[in-house]
Scaffold this active site. Structure first.
Site, PDB file in Angstrom:
ATOM      1  N   SER A 169       0.826  -1.212   0.000  1.00  0.00           N
ATOM      2  CA  SER A 169       0.000   0.000   0.000  1.00  0.00           C
ATOM      3  C   SER A 169       0.856   1.256   0.000  1.00  0.00           C
ATOM      4  CB  SER A 169      -0.915   0.007   1.232  1.00  0.00           C
ATOM      5  OG  SER A 169      -0.142  -0.003   2.424  1.00  0.00           O
ATOM      6  N   LYS A 170       2.103   1.138   0.440  1.00  0.00           N
ATOM      7  CA  LYS A 170       2.979   2.303   0.514  1.00  0.00           C
ATOM      8  C   LYS A 170       3.344   2.855  -0.868  1.00  0.00           C
ATOM      9  CE  LYS A 170       3.306   2.265   5.033  1.00  0.00           C
ATOM     10  NZ  LYS A 170       2.757   3.346   5.869  1.00  0.00           N
TER      11      LYS A 170
END
Length: 599
Positions: A169-170
């Site tokens: 998700s980063k």
């Protein structure tokens, strides 16, 4: 109703291919408010809705598809379909009703067409300008086995953030923060990046820096997996491992050259939660329409803050749950703080970007629960997720039970990263066995189930106090390769080995523009403890360990420290060290040589 839907599907079968052609045509012409394009827009909207209904093949999903279409085009507030569809005529009427709602408002036409173009761009286009085009829009997968196996009737959906190109998700926040810095004119020809991270944001920043051809420094703690470190290195970044505060060291690098070095700072950058508000939350709402519970971990807190706020705007009754590792006190403020193995989430301080007010509740999840659930998700659902994904899923199951969510309720669980980062950790059976999260395999060899107390250990490894220097440790080890380090009370602190000291001397921590210095043998030995030191207690939670378990642990390490747990298992008193030589000698002595020769 099934026959009716089948008839409708036959009637509309050709519309799927037409929909793709219209969508691609719009993609070429681009979205325009020009009235001359509105008939095409209207037709494409009608075709899109009808083709979705036709291809899904069930009344429930058909109804949800219309809700999605209306939500995406801003019409949900005008027309809400909550009653079941009972006939082809009613289905057709409702589909046409949605189309009429859209047709009568040019703004809705434009927004609906944007949705079509987005989908056509993502799924139909064959050539992309950059891998960054695939950041976001991750799959939302309905789980089919795990809810049933855990006695739940509610629906659980996994938001598969590990399918971002960098693996987590980063990627969303890294790309958004870089673009924000570009728009603010902070990135120039000679710009270099520095970022403190537990790994995934570092990979995202390294990913972007590589594509921009910029120098990048990643500062991270030694707890994190070697897979993360090596991924950042192969992307061209310099990785600085430290047992100090990674944020402080990153700021030191930034402050040394403030005009040249950019620190995006995920912990304080408002772009972090904003991108989740604008993308992750929107994607979930568009896909489901109604969400009853959102579950995710919190590291910086950007995901839960941004996604949670966006979903609550559309679904005010949605319950937002944080998955809190046992040992973290970010939300479990009355809990006992202690180290934990799950990476990327939890902690003792609340980051600036975390809005705790959006969180309704939290569930505490142990390391064992986290890793076993991650393995379960992989094995039963085919989703190759990471350890903190297991934390989130385990928390979701606990929360579903505690909040009595049943049939018709929808839970979304964010799976933040994937299996790649943990191949030598929870993915490896021996690692799980070493931490007593799994039992070793069953074997019939005579020695396999013998207790470790049967070993006759001839080597005596030195036990040194934690105020020793590295030089004093080497003197104490003499002909041995390992020394056990304890505090003044005799409790285990760690271990030091000649090989790890060699490793430290060969790979010094070096900040930018500094020279590589010779290893300082006057450093306290605690600065150079073996990173992954395995212990085995004779009185651990699984009882007396067997030689079989010990031998399995030695598959992944060169030595194991044997001892006893003391004082509510918070302290470990070391007694001896076992190596592969010791176990092999025991196996040799307890193997039927004649039987072995006959085989």
């Amino acid at each position: 109703m099934a026959e009716t839907l089948e008839d409708l599907s036959t009637m509309l079968e050709h519309l799927n291919s037409v929909s793709q052609r219209v969508s691609l045509k719009l993609n070429i012409q681009l979205v325009s408010e020009d009235e001359s394009l509105q008939p095409v827009c209207v037709a494409s909207v009608d075709i899109w809705i009808l083709s979705v209904v036709a291809s899904e093949g069930s009344a429930e999903i058909a109804q949800r598809a219309m809700e999605r279409a209306m939500l995406a085009t801003g019409t949900m507030k005008q027309r809400v379909y909550s009653s079941p569809i009972n006939s082809k005529e009613e289905l057709t009427e409702r589909v046409l009703g949605v189309a009429n709602d859209i047709r009568n408002d040019p703004e809705m036409i434009r927004r609906a067409t944007q949705q079509i173009v987005l989908r056509a761009t993502i799924y139909a286009q064959r050539v992309n300008n950059s891998i960054l085009d695939f950041v976001g829009n991750t799959p939302l997968i309905k789980l089919n086995t795990i809810p049933k196996d855990h006695g739940l009737t509610c629906e659980i959906y996994a938001k598969c953030e590990f399918m971002n190109p960098g693996g987590s998700s980063k990627d969303r926040i890294a790309l958004a923060m870089v673009r924000d810095a570009e728009s603010g004119n902070y990135i120039h020809e000679d710009t270099e990046f520095v970022e403190p991270t537990s790994g995934n944001t570092g990979i995202g920043v390294a990913f972007n820096a590589a594509l921009l051809d910029k120098k990048c420094y990643i500062v991270m703690g030694e707890k994190n997996s070697s897979e993360k470190v090596n991924t950042m290195k192969i992307l061209g970044s310099e990785v600085i491992l430290t047992r100090k505060s990674s944020t402080e060291i990153a700021r030191q690098i930034k402050d040394a050259r403030p005009d040249k070095v950019v620190m995006l700072d995920q912990f304080e950058n408002s772009v972090n939660p904003k991108i989740h508000y604008n993308t992750t939350g929107v994607e979930i709402i568009e896909a489901l329409g109604k969400v009853d519970m959102l579950v995710c971990g919190a590291g910086t807190g950007g995901t839960v803050t941004g996604t949670g706020n966006r979903i609550k705007e559309k679904c005010p009754k949605c319950t937002v749950i944080v998955a809190e590792p046992e040992g973290s006190t970010m939300f479990n403020v009355n809990g006992k703080k202690h180290p934990f193995l799950v990476e990327g989430i939890g902690g003792s301080t609340v980051p600036i970007v975390l809005d705790k007010s959006v969180v309704d509740d939290f569930e505490v999840v142990t390391d064992e629960e986290s890793f076993l659930m991650a393995r379960e998700v992989i094995q039963k659902e085919g989703l190759l997720c990471g350890g903190s994904s297991g934390t989130a899923m385990a928390a979701a199951i606990k929360a579903a039970r505690r909040h009595n969510l049943g049939a018709g309720h929808r839970i979304v669980v964010v799976l933040p990263d994937g299996i790649r980062n943990y191949m030598t950790k929870f993915v490896t059976n021996q690692w799980m066995e070493a931490h007593l999260f799994m039992n070793p395999p069953e074997h019939s060899m005579r020695w396999w189930n013998h207790p470790i107390t049967n070993l006759k250990l001839t080597h005596v490894y030195p036990i040194i106090i934690d105020d020793f220097t590295c030089a004093e440790a080497i003197e104490a080890m003499k002909s041995e390769n390992v020394a056990i380090v304890v505090n003044g009370g005799g409790w285990f602190v760690g271990a030091v080995s000649k090989d790890y000291l060699r490793h430290s001397a060969t790979n010094p921590t070096k900040l930018p523009d500094q020279k590589s210095e010779d290893f300082n043998f006057n450093d306290p030995v605690t600065m150079h403890l073996v990173k992954d030191c395995y212990t085995l207690a004779k009185n651990g939670k699984k009882g007396m360990p067997t030689i079989g378990r010990l031998s399995r642990i030695l598959d992944i390490t060169s030595f194991v420290v044997i001892g006893q747990k003391e004082i509510d298992e918070d302290h470990f008193k070391p007694e001896s060290v076992v190596t592969a030589d010791d176990v092999l000698e025991y196996i040799y002595l307890h193997t039927d040589k004649q039987s072995s020769a006959g085989n």
